[in-house]
Write a protein that holds these residues in place. Structure first.
Motif, PDB file in Angstrom:
ATOM      1  N   THR A   5       2.263   2.761 -16.474  1.00 46.27           N
ATOM      2  CA  THR A   5       2.681   3.014 -17.781  1.00 46.27           C
ATOM      3  C   THR A   5       3.416   1.958 -18.495  1.00 46.27           C
ATOM      4  OG1 THR A   5       2.638   5.556 -17.547  1.00 46.27           O
ATOM      5  CG2 THR A   5       3.681   4.703 -19.526  1.00 46.27           C
ATOM      6  N   LEU A   6       3.361   1.345 -19.538  1.00 43.67           N
ATOM      7  CA  LEU A   6       3.910   0.215 -20.041  1.00 43.67           C
ATOM      8  C   LEU A   6       5.322   0.666 -20.466  1.00 43.67           C
ATOM      9  CD1 LEU A   6       4.235  -2.704 -20.941  1.00 43.67           C
ATOM     10  CD2 LEU A   6       3.280  -2.016 -23.178  1.00 43.67           C
ATOM     11  N   PHE A   7       6.542   0.011 -20.103  1.00 43.93           N
ATOM     12  CA  PHE A   7       7.563   0.428 -20.609  1.00 43.93           C
ATOM     13  C   PHE A   7       8.143  -0.791 -21.669  1.00 43.93           C
ATOM     14  CE2 PHE A   7       7.612   3.101 -16.956  1.00 43.93           C
ATOM     15  CZ  PHE A   7       8.015   4.073 -17.283  1.00 43.93           C
ATOM     16  N   LEU A   8       8.573  -0.491 -22.695  1.00 41.55           N
ATOM     17  CA  LEU A   8       9.007  -1.862 -23.376  1.00 41.55           C
ATOM     18  C   LEU A   8       9.909  -2.435 -22.462  1.00 41.55           C
ATOM     19  CD1 LEU A   8       9.083  -3.098 -25.941  1.00 41.55           C
ATOM     20  CD2 LEU A   8      10.825  -1.663 -26.682  1.00 41.55           C
ATOM     21  N   CYS A   9      10.858  -2.004 -21.778  1.00 40.37           N
ATOM     22  CA  CYS A   9      11.676  -2.954 -20.932  1.00 40.37           C
ATOM     23  C   CYS A   9      11.040  -3.970 -20.114  1.00 40.37           C
ATOM     24  CB  CYS A   9      12.613  -2.296 -20.108  1.00 40.37           C
ATOM     25  SG  CYS A   9      11.840  -1.187 -18.963  1.00 40.37           S
ATOM     26  N   ALA A  10       9.787  -3.750 -19.795  1.00 42.49           N
ATOM     27  CA  ALA A  10       9.000  -4.683 -18.928  1.00 42.49           C
ATOM     28  C   ALA A  10       8.901  -6.202 -19.613  1.00 42.49           C
ATOM     29  CB  ALA A  10       7.528  -4.396 -18.810  1.00 42.49           C
ATOM     30  N   ALA A  11       8.392  -6.004 -20.902  1.00 45.75           N
ATOM     31  CA  ALA A  11       8.235  -7.263 -21.760  1.00 45.75           C
ATOM     32  C   ALA A  11       9.921  -7.969 -22.021  1.00 45.75           C
ATOM     33  CB  ALA A  11       7.789  -7.094 -22.957  1.00 45.75           C
ATOM     34  N   VAL A  34      -4.756 -16.480 -26.983  1.00 47.56           N
ATOM     35  CA  VAL A  34      -5.458 -15.531 -26.161  1.00 47.56           C
ATOM     36  C   VAL A  34      -6.445 -14.838 -27.351  1.00 47.56           C
ATOM     37  CG1 VAL A  34      -5.333 -13.482 -25.290  1.00 47.56           C
ATOM     38  CG2 VAL A  34      -3.633 -15.187 -24.725  1.00 47.56           C
ATOM     39  N   THR A  35      -7.838 -14.835 -27.088  1.00 51.13           N
ATOM     40  CA  THR A  35      -8.690 -14.290 -28.149  1.00 51.13           C
ATOM     41  C   THR A  35      -9.053 -12.920 -27.728  1.00 51.13           C
ATOM     42  OG1 THR A  35     -10.624 -15.349 -26.601  1.00 51.13           O
ATOM     43  CG2 THR A  35      -9.583 -16.914 -28.263  1.00 51.13           C
ATOM     44  N   PRO A  36      -9.898 -12.255 -28.446  1.00 52.94           N
ATOM     45  CA  PRO A  36     -10.230 -11.007 -28.070  1.00 52.94           C
ATOM     46  C   PRO A  36     -10.967 -10.977 -26.845  1.00 52.94           C
ATOM     47  CG  PRO A  36     -10.420 -11.061 -30.555  1.00 52.94           C
ATOM     48  CD  PRO A  36     -10.014 -12.437 -29.951  1.00 52.94           C
ATOM     49  N   ASP A  37     -11.997 -12.008 -26.729  1.00 52.10           N
ATOM     50  CA  ASP A  37     -12.681 -11.951 -25.467  1.00 52.10           C
ATOM     51  C   ASP A  37     -11.793 -12.090 -24.414  1.00 52.10           C
ATOM     52  OD1 ASP A  37     -15.138 -11.771 -26.835  1.00 52.10           O
ATOM     53  OD2 ASP A  37     -15.491 -14.140 -26.851  1.00 52.10           O
ATOM     54  N   THR A  38     -10.808 -13.035 -24.434  1.00 51.66           N
ATOM     55  CA  THR A  38      -9.683 -13.187 -23.251  1.00 51.66           C
ATOM     56  C   THR A  38      -8.964 -11.872 -22.894  1.00 51.66           C
ATOM     57  OG1 THR A  38      -9.481 -15.515 -23.969  1.00 51.66           O
ATOM     58  CG2 THR A  38      -7.748 -14.451 -22.642  1.00 51.66           C
ATOM     59  N   HIS A  39      -8.797 -11.317 -23.905  1.00 48.61           N
ATOM     60  CA  HIS A  39      -8.145 -10.104 -23.730  1.00 48.61           C
ATOM     61  C   HIS A  39      -9.184  -8.898 -22.990  1.00 48.61           C
ATOM     62  CE1 HIS A  39      -5.633  -9.871 -27.814  1.00 48.61           C
ATOM     63  NE2 HIS A  39      -5.347 -10.891 -26.904  1.00 48.61           N
ATOM     64  N   ALA A  59      -1.160  -4.251 -21.835  1.00 48.01           N
ATOM     65  CA  ALA A  59      -1.695  -4.924 -20.868  1.00 48.01           C
ATOM     66  C   ALA A  59      -1.433  -6.697 -21.327  1.00 48.01           C
ATOM     67  CB  ALA A  59      -2.950  -4.809 -20.347  1.00 48.01           C
ATOM     68  N   VAL A  60      -2.041  -6.840 -22.473  1.00 49.99           N
ATOM     69  CA  VAL A  60      -1.916  -8.143 -22.858  1.00 49.99           C
ATOM     70  C   VAL A  60      -0.677  -8.582 -23.094  1.00 49.99           C
ATOM     71  CG1 VAL A  60      -2.346  -9.910 -24.661  1.00 49.99           C
ATOM     72  CG2 VAL A  60      -4.081  -8.216 -23.879  1.00 49.99           C
ATOM     73  N   GLU A  61       0.206  -7.755 -23.768  1.00 51.35           N
ATOM     74  CA  GLU A  61       1.676  -8.095 -23.894  1.00 51.35           C
ATOM     75  C   GLU A  61       2.442  -8.324 -22.675  1.00 51.35           C
ATOM     76  OE1 GLU A  61       3.353  -4.705 -26.199  1.00 51.35           O
ATOM     77  OE2 GLU A  61       2.189  -5.264 -27.944  1.00 51.35           O
ATOM     78  N   VAL A  62       2.331  -7.642 -21.625  1.00 53.13           N
ATOM     79  CA  VAL A  62       2.795  -7.894 -20.355  1.00 53.13           C
ATOM     80  C   VAL A  62       2.185  -9.065 -19.557  1.00 53.13           C
ATOM     81  CG1 VAL A  62       2.973  -7.099 -17.849  1.00 53.13           C
ATOM     82  CG2 VAL A  62       3.258  -5.583 -19.958  1.00 53.13           C
ATOM     83  N   GLY A  63       1.044  -9.397 -19.748  1.00 54.56           N
ATOM     84  CA  GLY A  63       0.489 -10.505 -19.443  1.00 54.56           C
ATOM     85  C   GLY A  63       1.006 -11.808 -20.258  1.00 54.56           C
ATOM     86  N   CYS A  67       3.114 -14.815 -18.715  1.00 53.16           N
ATOM     87  CA  CYS A  67       2.984 -16.230 -18.917  1.00 53.16           C
ATOM     88  C   CYS A  67       4.260 -17.062 -19.546  1.00 53.16           C
ATOM     89  CB  CYS A  67       1.658 -16.555 -20.022  1.00 53.16           C
ATOM     90  SG  CYS A  67       0.161 -16.224 -19.295  1.00 53.16           S
ATOM     91  N   ASP A  68       4.985 -16.526 -20.568  1.00 50.00           N
ATOM     92  CA  ASP A  68       6.145 -17.181 -21.077  1.00 50.00           C
ATOM     93  C   ASP A  68       7.178 -17.315 -20.118  1.00 50.00           C
ATOM     94  OD1 ASP A  68       7.760 -17.903 -23.270  1.00 50.00           O
ATOM     95  OD2 ASP A  68       8.979 -16.210 -22.771  1.00 50.00           O
ATOM     96  N   ALA A  69       7.516 -16.207 -18.975  1.00 55.64           N
ATOM     97  CA  ALA A  69       8.456 -16.435 -18.297  1.00 55.64           C
ATOM     98  C   ALA A  69       7.961 -17.544 -16.913  1.00 55.64           C
ATOM     99  CB  ALA A  69       8.493 -15.100 -17.298  1.00 55.64           C
TER     100      ALA A  69
END
Length: 114
Positions: A5-11, A34-39, A59-63, A67-69
């Motif tokens: 389950t995604l928690f906002l605190c992860a991002a 990131v494109t829809p195909d990449t997603h 999932a993409v937000e966490v990914g 990447c940003d980190a």
């Protein structure tokens, strides 16, 4: 494996760590495109590993936060630590998530291993 389950605190935790990872004045690399195909490839790869999020967007937000980190020189081990704390996943699951993220969303950060 239980559903993640995604928690906002992860991002937020990844972004907070990312903001302190580079020396003053040094700018991070531009974000990956990131494109829809990449997603779809990314979430399909996660699903094949048993890592499931509430939505593709989650999932993409966490990914992308991962990447940003990495782009801000936060070590993969620190990112894994934040993921295990925020998403309540195992270290192995966090490593798989990071490796899949790098493979699919930000291959420029691939170093050949963790």
């Amino acid at each position: 494996m239980p559903r993640i389950t995604l928690f906002l605190c992860a991002a937020l935790a990844l972004c907070a760590a990312a903001s302190t990872g580079r020396p003053d004045g040094e700018q991070p690399d531009p974000p990956a495109v990131v494109t829809p195909d990449t997603h779809q490839r990314f979430t399909a790869a996660l699903d094949s590993l048993g890592l499931r999020f509430e939505s593709q967007t989650s999932a993409v937000e966490v990914g992308m936060a991962t990447c940003d980190a990495l782009g801000r020189n936060v070590t993969p081990s620190r990112v894994a630590e934040l993921l295990t704390q925020s998403l309540l996943i195992t270290s192995t699951e966090a490593e798989l998530l990071i490796l899949t993220t790098v493979d699919e969303l930000c291959p420029e950060y691939s170093t050949g291993g963790m």
